[in-house]
Design an enzyme around this catalytic site. Structure first.
Site, mmCIF file in Angstrom:
data_model
loop_
_atom_site.group_PDB
_atom_site.id
_atom_site.type_symbol
_atom_site.label_atom_id
_atom_site.label_comp_id
_atom_site.label_asym_id
_atom_site.label_seq_id
_atom_site.Cartn_x
_atom_site.Cartn_y
_atom_site.Cartn_z
ATOM 1 N N TYR A 183 0.794 -1.265 -0.190
ATOM 2 C CA TYR A 183 -0.119 -0.118 0.054
ATOM 3 C C TYR A 183 0.817 1.241 0.004
ATOM 4 O O TYR A 183 0.596 2.367 -0.547
ATOM 5 C CB TYR A 183 -0.869 -0.045 1.327
ATOM 6 C CG TYR A 183 -2.250 -0.580 0.960
ATOM 7 C CD1 TYR A 183 -2.364 -2.048 0.779
ATOM 8 C CD2 TYR A 183 -3.433 0.017 1.497
ATOM 9 C CE1 TYR A 183 -3.604 -2.553 0.675
ATOM 10 C CE2 TYR A 183 -4.797 -0.528 1.279
ATOM 11 C CZ TYR A 183 -5.008 -1.773 1.081
ATOM 12 O OH TYR A 183 -5.969 -2.398 1.020
ATOM 13 N N LYS B 19 3.310 -15.015 1.660
ATOM 14 C CA LYS B 19 3.365 -15.980 0.534
ATOM 15 C C LYS B 19 4.907 -16.109 0.371
ATOM 16 O O LYS B 19 5.644 -15.979 -0.565
ATOM 17 C CB LYS B 19 2.943 -15.016 -0.657
ATOM 18 C CG LYS B 19 2.755 -15.850 -1.860
ATOM 19 C CD LYS B 19 1.701 -16.939 -1.919
ATOM 20 C CE LYS B 19 1.844 -17.531 -3.243
ATOM 21 N NZ LYS B 19 0.923 -18.698 -3.293
ATOM 22 N N ASP C 127 -2.727 -18.185 -0.083
ATOM 23 C CA ASP C 127 -3.902 -18.888 -0.740
ATOM 24 C C ASP C 127 -4.687 -19.956 0.098
ATOM 25 O O ASP C 127 -5.664 -20.034 -0.064
ATOM 26 C CB ASP C 127 -3.257 -19.339 -2.200
ATOM 27 C CG ASP C 127 -2.046 -19.936 -1.994
ATOM 28 O OD1 ASP C 127 -1.400 -20.255 -0.869
ATOM 29 O OD2 ASP C 127 -1.640 -20.803 -2.789
ATOM 30 N N ASP D 114 -6.273 -6.982 4.295
ATOM 31 C CA ASP D 114 -7.299 -6.166 3.490
ATOM 32 C C ASP D 114 -8.451 -7.321 3.059
ATOM 33 O O ASP D 114 -9.384 -7.496 3.381
ATOM 34 C CB ASP D 114 -6.963 -5.486 2.406
ATOM 35 C CG ASP D 114 -8.024 -4.718 1.843
ATOM 36 O OD1 ASP D 114 -8.974 -4.266 2.645
ATOM 37 O OD2 ASP D 114 -8.034 -4.556 0.485
ATOM 38 N N ASP E 112 -11.991 -9.258 4.450
ATOM 39 C CA ASP E 112 -13.427 -9.074 4.006
ATOM 40 C C ASP E 112 -13.806 -10.582 3.727
ATOM 41 O O ASP E 112 -15.121 -10.808 4.176
ATOM 42 C CB ASP E 112 -13.263 -8.428 2.393
ATOM 43 C CG ASP E 112 -13.801 -6.960 2.208
ATOM 44 O OD1 ASP E 112 -13.340 -6.450 3.324
ATOM 45 O OD2 ASP E 112 -14.166 -6.710 1.431
HETATM 46 C C1 IPM Z 1 -10.397 -1.103 4.516
HETATM 47 C C2 IPM Z 1 -10.845 -0.397 3.126
HETATM 48 C C3 IPM Z 1 -9.475 0.590 2.837
HETATM 49 C C4 IPM Z 1 -8.209 -0.337 2.703
HETATM 50 C C5 IPM Z 1 -9.559 1.471 1.389
HETATM 51 C C6 IPM Z 1 -10.822 2.053 1.741
HETATM 52 C C7 IPM Z 1 -8.509 2.191 1.184
HETATM 53 O O1 IPM Z 1 -10.832 -1.360 2.058
HETATM 54 O O2 IPM Z 1 -10.353 -0.414 5.544
HETATM 55 O O3 IPM Z 1 -10.187 -2.502 4.413
HETATM 56 O O4 IPM Z 1 -8.064 -1.092 1.672
HETATM 57 O O5 IPM Z 1 -7.500 -0.684 3.518
HETATM 58 MN MN MN Z 2 -10.992 -3.482 2.881
#
Ligand code: IPM
Ligand code: MN
Length: 357
Positions: free
Chosen positions: A143, A189, A221, A245, A249
């Site tokens: 990032y 990885k 993975d 990240d 999710d």
């Molecule tokens: C998160 C979001 C952020 C990230 C974005 C909005 C920059 O997806 O907080 O997970 O990728 O960190």
């Molecule tokens: Mn995110």
């Protein structure tokens, strides 16, 4: 005398304002139970800030956050800003704020509400009882790595971690594990990337200071697969910025809705609390967003920034109670809903319950 807590509030874009308002409603309800004096300072970030100031992270926002005891944040982003240069994009505001506040450790706990085991797309027996923590490194890795560039015929980013960066996030993970089930699974990885081999070596080193914690390693993975195959195998998942990240999710779906999970970003003097979901522009302004993740983030703020354990427990119990009684926003309405609620209705129920539980 009332205890004063200064909270920087960043509502942001999309559903951000709606969900943050509900968290404030719940905090205010709590303030009358305990003798708290919450002082809110509303600040701009993301698209909302860009529209007014031309900058997704105005300097006043950074200063305002630094002057606060904690930051409560909603969400940012939206299609209308997608084609702006990177410097102007809403996401850049958030990334810069994380950096400016040195929030290198991102706690993303995944707990399943028993009332909602049916809401997960996974089988109830797979998700029931899941209690894991994704510890995501937040201010390094691909990032932020340099060099980075987008040219006509190629583009590149750099995944880089320094020894100090890996050490501090590894310590954070082991310390968190000491308070939990004492297991850390470091995800990388290392079969392909030098940066991951380096990460692994340093994590091994740090582990020596925590002999009670068992450490394992997993390729990312495989971890993505294991999270849906058998999530109960995990206690603390320690990982870098981009893997964290993605995995967080994925892990959120175990709980049935991404609208349920809170997060805390810590490291520097002031910590930031936010739901793990985004700004959901498609449902913004309709009053149907689930504010629970943000309300639960406010509970984390009480616990970690203010040391108000009991008050934090109260919010969490109120959320559980409201779910138990069948009040649901639309995202989870198919599972045991007695009443389908709007964003403000569910917020009001939770606010009502903090005074009762
Ligand atoms: C998160 C979001 C952020 C990230 C974005 C909005 C920059 O997806 O907080 O997970 O990728 O960190
Ligand atoms: Mn995110």
């Amino acid at each position: 005398m009332a205890k004063v807590y200064k909270i920087a509030v960043i509502k942001g874009d999309g559903i951000g304002p709606e969900i943050v308002d509900e968290a404030i409603k719940v905090l205010d309800a709590l303030a009358s139970v305990y003798d708290f004096d919450f002082r809110y300072n509303e600040l701009l970030m993301g698209g909302a800030a860009y529209e007014i100031t031309g900058d997704p992270l105005p300097p006043e926002t950074i200063e305002g956050c630094k002057a606060a005891d904690a930051v409560l944040f909603g969400a940012i982003g939206g299609e209308q800003w997608d084609n702006l240069p990177r410097e102007k994009r809403p996401e850049t505001g958030l990334l810069k704020l994380r950096s400016a506040l040195e929030l290198y450790a991102n706690y993303r706990p995944v707990k399943v509400y028993e009332e909602l085991v049916e809401a997960s797309t996974l089988k109830p027996e797979v998700v029931s009882g899941v209690d894991l923590l994704v510890m995501r490194e937040l201010t390094g890795g691909i990032y932020f790595g340099e060099p980075r560039e987008k040219l006509e015929d190629k583009a590149y980013n750099t995944m880089v971690y320094t020894k100090a960066e890996v050490e501090r996030i590894a310590h954070e993970a082991f310390k968190a594990a000491m308070k939990r089930d004492k297991r850390v699974c470091s995800v990388d990885k290392a079969n392909v990337l030098e940066v991951s081999q380096f990460w692994r070596e340093i994590v091994e080193e740090v582990a020596k200071a925590y002999p009670e914690v068992s450490l394992s390693h997993m390729y990312v993975d495989n971890a993505a697969m294991q999270l849906v195959r058998n999530p109960k195998q995990f206690d603390v998942i320690l990982t870098g910025n981009i893997f964290g990240d993605i995995l967080s999710d994925e892990a959120s779906m175990i709980s049935g809705s991404i609208g349920l999970l809170p997060s805390a970003s810590v490291g520097g003097k002031v910590a930031l609390y936010e739901p793990i979901h985004g700004s959901a522009p498609d449902i913004a302004g309709q009053g149907i967003a689930n504010p629970i993740a943000t309300i639960a983030s406010a509970a984390m703020m009480l616990r970690y920034s203010f040391g108000e354990e009991e008050a934090a427990d109260k919010i969490e119990s109120a959320i559980e109670q409201v779910l138990k009684e069948g009040y649901r926003t639309r995202d989870i309405a198919d599972y045991g809903a007695k009443e389908i609620c709007s964003t403000t209705e569910i917020g009001s129920y939770i606010a009502e319950y903090v005074a009762k539980v």
